[in-house]
Design an enzyme around this catalytic site. Structure first.
Site, PDB file in Angstrom:
ATOM      1  N   ASP A 206       0.834  -1.199   0.000  1.00  0.00           N
ATOM      2  CA  ASP A 206       0.000   0.000   0.000  1.00  0.00           C
ATOM      3  C   ASP A 206       0.871   1.253   0.000  1.00  0.00           C
ATOM      4  O   ASP A 206       2.005   1.225  -0.463  1.00  0.00           O
ATOM      5  CB  ASP A 206      -0.923  -0.034   1.223  1.00  0.00           C
ATOM      6  CG  ASP A 206      -2.271   0.598   0.953  1.00  0.00           C
ATOM      7  OD1 ASP A 206      -2.303   1.827   0.767  1.00  0.00           O
ATOM      8  OD2 ASP A 206      -3.293  -0.114   0.918  1.00  0.00           O
ATOM      9  N   HIS A 270      -3.621   6.317   3.347  1.00  0.00           N
ATOM     10  CA  HIS A 270      -4.394   5.134   2.985  1.00  0.00           C
ATOM     11  C   HIS A 270      -3.828   3.864   3.614  1.00  0.00           C
ATOM     12  O   HIS A 270      -4.543   3.061   4.207  1.00  0.00           O
ATOM     13  CB  HIS A 270      -4.411   5.035   1.458  1.00  0.00           C
ATOM     14  CG  HIS A 270      -5.243   3.931   0.896  1.00  0.00           C
ATOM     15  ND1 HIS A 270      -4.740   2.679   0.629  1.00  0.00           N
ATOM     16  CD2 HIS A 270      -6.546   3.899   0.524  1.00  0.00           C
ATOM     17  CE1 HIS A 270      -5.692   1.925   0.122  1.00  0.00           C
ATOM     18  NE2 HIS A 270      -6.795   2.630   0.033  1.00  0.00           N
ATOM     19  N   SER A 608     -11.291  -0.771  -0.297  1.00  0.00           N
ATOM     20  CA  SER A 608      -9.973  -0.747   0.338  1.00  0.00           C
ATOM     21  C   SER A 608     -10.061  -1.012   1.828  1.00  0.00           C
ATOM     22  O   SER A 608      -9.096  -1.472   2.432  1.00  0.00           O
ATOM     23  CB  SER A 608      -9.301   0.613   0.117  1.00  0.00           C
ATOM     24  OG  SER A 608      -8.689   0.686  -1.132  1.00  0.00           O
TER      25      SER A 608
END
Length: 850
Positions: A206, A270, A608
């Site tokens: 990620d 994120h 996600s």
């Protein structure tokens, strides 16, 4: 169906605002639509052609990420432009060539991988002679290949070299709480079995991890799987990466080729959010800390997105390298909350090949499905269908990988967000709340407290919209109350401020909280639901001079939107374009509270967020399989690495719960949307402990893929595996609406739902008696009624109940009644319809849920 499969879409959040950054010419739109509507025969052939074909859109997507507009190049420049490619060789990589023994160390794996890389020298010399470019990253473990740059015109030459399996463009990728834990019965697993991920490792591929966050901790480092020495041995051989903490024992920045693993995006991180969902281990209340699904698991910080301000993407090179190293470090699970919209299912795709080989070596792969809704929706990309084309899939690659567990998003029953409560001046009467609210940017949460309120009224004496003529001087210094409608939110703010109001409350003109308003910063404004607003108006009219007690704080609140849909509207639909089953399973992904850098927290939505939830549950399942006290421990130890990863996926899909469509009389939500159902961690762990028997289709996939058929009956095979020492008898349950046969339909608002096919049925051909420790195949027959129109999906769920009362196994099925390759499949929109959601026509999106 052949389309461009290389367009990146941000999977970190629901697609609530999408800003196009690059578009192709109109003739490409035409080509894209024609290929969807006239070339469905490619559905079978797509697997062989799509990722090996160099399409203009693939090149456009890659160059757009670098700031180059392909359409502005001359014809000669379009042939001479350099693109990043991945060259796969025909020889098997170390993971499958027999050079690595079971339980090999990371150092031994690295050595075997280097031998494979060394064998690439001849092909590399030939490649360099053609490209005149240096060789980039080389791979040898799960993929035998390397990266380089090549001119577009030279790609066909490279494909013809001896020993070359494929040459593909390096694709561009974008990044795609306690109530959620309770939804999936995770907390029950913690309490009943004490499984919290101890001794497991989850790789986070990620944007990065802040290893110093207070919630990224192990309670007992003696239970850690990876030691500092293990990591040191690996990094010495690899030449990169480093040890960080016992919770995050390894990390590397694959995008920038350094050891800066923390995402430096100032707005949101994120990868940190994903990491917290998997394995945060907080200790205080759930607004100031987070507890993930597997709080005692270790995390690998595989950063594949650059910290460069000029790049918000990643590419194949970084992704494959991170997958490769995850397997080498013996990660139990890898999570990828990223993707490119509308992917294919082919081993010629190097990322998919890497995923499939990693799973064969024992690292389960969990990947988000995507946030693109359907291709039949308009520009919002949600669960609507305006154009009648059944080929509406948007599940992204590498989530289309056969062996991956691909995850769709369901809504969280709770939202951790700003909640407002208003009481009388003496605090004895609660007027409203707590309920979700949205504040204008910069508004202090204490601003509305101890202030008087003023009801703005129209000429009819009813609550007004807040136009300038509706104010009197009595509003000065008070909080004005207006209703939504007629005026923009910013105009409502402007007129209130001009009239002398201290602040503004806007009451929704439809059911539910007001949380999607576009306020200007600087003037204190908050929203209320219609019912809460009515209560406030009634109280203020009776107590016009009373200064009210207003409390606004971040807190977990009920998610009222689950009353209309349990699934997230943005979650991508399957199947894959060759009618392979995807997505596989669903998990909480809407409104998830998790970690950010520097001990921070935030709310995000997207597949996600659903994907790491499943990654965490798979870590728990793997821990349960490693429990030496377990009844079936010896059975699990005899499984090969690939058998274990397949079994984990099978057991979770078999024990998932079917999500009902609460807006359409509680029929099923389509398997093309929810997969096998909503994860039930307790049921999966119970199966591991008590009866690990499973059911799968005849091809061993835990979903029946009927493909296309034109007869009124379709016979298919399912395979039962009894892993107990006693014979088991199963029966096909009749669970009402959960057992009906369905097809796809749309309601008056174009919302997709599943409609029962009257007269359709599924019946077992004979009894289902499975001997102890045996496998048995059973045939079933699906029947659709005469007169059922072609070019429709046929789908549903099979539920099998066992004689031991310890096992209830579910199996989704999905097929297409008609000819999937037919030219008669309707065109879903006019070629020049600018509102059509077209995630695959070369448009790059940045999608933000905040």
């Amino acid at each position: 169906m052949e389309r461009s499969k290389y367009v990146g879409t941000l999977l970190c959040a629901a697609a609530l605002s999408c800003i196009p950054a690059f578009t192709t010419a109109e003739n490409n739109v035409k080509a894209s639509v024609e290929s969807q509507t006239k070339s469905s025969k490619k559905a079978a052939a797509t697997v062989k052609t799509t990722t090996t074909g160099v399409t203009q859109k693939a090149i456009e997507a890659q160059l757009a990420a670098k700031g180059v507009a392909f359409k502005h190049l001359t014809p000669k420049q379009k042939q001479d432009v350099y693109v990043d490619v991945i060259i796969q060789l025909k020889s098997a990589p170390a993971a499958t060539n027999g050079s690595i023994k079971a339980n090999a160390s990371s150092a031994e794996i690295e050595q075997a991988s280097k031998q494979v890389i060394a064998s690439q020298s001849t092909v590399k010399s030939q490649v360099k002679a053609i490209t005149k470019q240096a060789i980039g990253k080389s791979y040898g473990y799960v993929v035998n290949g390397f990266a380089t740059k090549a001119k577009v015109k030279d790609i066909q030459k490279l494909r013809k070299l001896p020993g070359v399996k494929s040459v593909t463009l390096a694709k561009v990728y974008y990044t795609n709480d306690s109530s959620a834990d309770n939804m999936a019965n995770v907390s029950t697993v913690w309490n009943n079995y004490k499984y919290k991920g101890q001794g497991t490792v989850v790789s986070i591929i990620d944007t990065g991890i802040d290893p110093n966050h207070k919630d990224l901790r192990l309670s007992d480092d003696k239970q850690a799987k990876l030691s500092q020495k293990d990591v040191a041995d690996f990094t010495k051989k690899a030449g990169y990466g480093r040890y960080f903490t016992d919770k995050v024992p390894y990390g590397h920045n694959y995008a920038d080729n350094n050891e800066k693993i923390t995402d430096d995006d100032p707005s949101e991180q994120h990868g940190m959010h994903v990491s917290g969902i998997v394995a945060a281990n907080g200790t205080s209340n759930n607004t100031k800390s987070v507890v993930g699904v597997a709080p005692e698991a270790q995390l690998l910080a595989m950063k594949v997105f650059s910290n460069s301000d000029s790049s918000a993407t990643t590419d194949s090179t970084s992704i494959i390298g991170a997958i490769d190293d995850s397997a080498k470090l013996h990660a139990d699970v890898l999570n990828m909350s990223l993707g490119s919209t509308s992917g294919e299912q082919t081993d010629n795709d190097p990322e998919i090949a890497a995923v499939d080989r990693a799973t064969k070596k024992g690292t389960a792969a969990v990947i988000s499905a995507g946030n693109a809704g359907t291709t039949n929706s308009e520009s919002e990309g949600n669960n609507k269908a305006y154009y009648g084309n059944p080929d509406m899939e948007t599940v992204g690659t590498p989530g289309t990988a056969r062996s991956a567990t691909t995850v769709s998003s369901a809504k969280n029953t709770k939202i951790t967000t700003s909640g407002i409560t208003i009481k009388s001046a003496d605090g004895k009467t609660t007027i409203l709340g707590p309920e979700t609210t949205q504040l204008s940017d910069g508004t202090d949460k204490t601003f509305f407290n101890n202030k008087q309120f003023y009801v703005v009224k129209g000429k009819d004496g009813k609550l007004g919209v807040g136009s300038a003529d509706q104010y009197t001087s009595d509003v000065k210094g008070k909080i004005a109350i207006v209703k939504r409608g007629d005026l923009s939110f910013t105009d409502k703010q402007k007129f209130a401020e001009k009239a002398g109001a201290a602040g503004l409350i806007v009451i929704n003109n439809e059911a539910g909280p007001l949380t999607n308003a576009q306020y200007n910063a600087g003037f204190p404004t908050a929203g209320l639901s219609d019912t809460a607003g009515a209560a406030l108006v009634k109280y203020v009219e009776g107590h016009p001079n009373e200064a009210l007690k207003v409390n606004i704080e971040v807190q977990p609140l009920a998610n009222t939107t689950t009353k209309s849909d349990l699934m997230s509207s943005f979650t991508s639909y399957g199947p894959v374009s060759n009618l392979a089953f995807k997505p596989d399973i669903s998990a909480p992904g809407g409104n998830i509270w998790s970690t950010q850098n520097n001990n921070g927290y935030t709310n995000m939505s997207g597949t996600s967020m659903a994907s790491p939830f499943i990654a965490g549950t798979q870590a728990l399942v793997k821990q349960a399989m490693s429990d030496k006290k377990g009844t079936f421990y010896n059975l699990y130890q005899k499984m090969s690495a690939s058998e274990k990863t397949a079994f984990v996926k099978n057991i979770e899909m078999n024990t998932a719960s079917i999500e009902p469509d609460v807006s359409h009389e509680n029929v099923i939500v389509s398997p093309r949307r929810q997969g096998a159902g909503f994860i039930n961690a307790q049921a999966a762990i119970n199966a591991i402990a008590k009866n690990p028997s499973t059911v799968a289709a005849g091809n061993n996939y835990p979903a029946v893929e009927l493909k296309d058929f034109k007869e009124n009956t379709k016979t298919f095979t399912v395979k039962f595996t009894n892993r107990t020492n006693k014979p088991l008898t199963y029966k096909l349950a009749n669970n009402g609406k959960n057992s009906d046969v369905y097809t796809s339909a749309t309601d008056k608002n174009a919302v997709l739902y599943d409609k029962k096919i009257d007269g359709a049925s599924v019946k077992v051909n004979g009894s289902i008696e499975v001997p102890a420790n045996s496998t048995k195949e059973v045939s079933l027959t699906l029947t659709v009624p005469n007169g059922f129109k072609e070019n429709q999906y046929v789908e549903g769920f099979l539920t099998f109940e066992s004689s031991d009362n310890k096992s209830q196994l579910r199996l989704p099925y999905m097929g297409f009644y008609g000819d999937w390759a037919s030219n008669d499949i309707p065109i879903f929109a006019k070629l020049n319809d600018k509102n059509v959601f077209q995630p695959d026509q070369g448009i790059m999106y940045y999608c933000n849920s905040r």
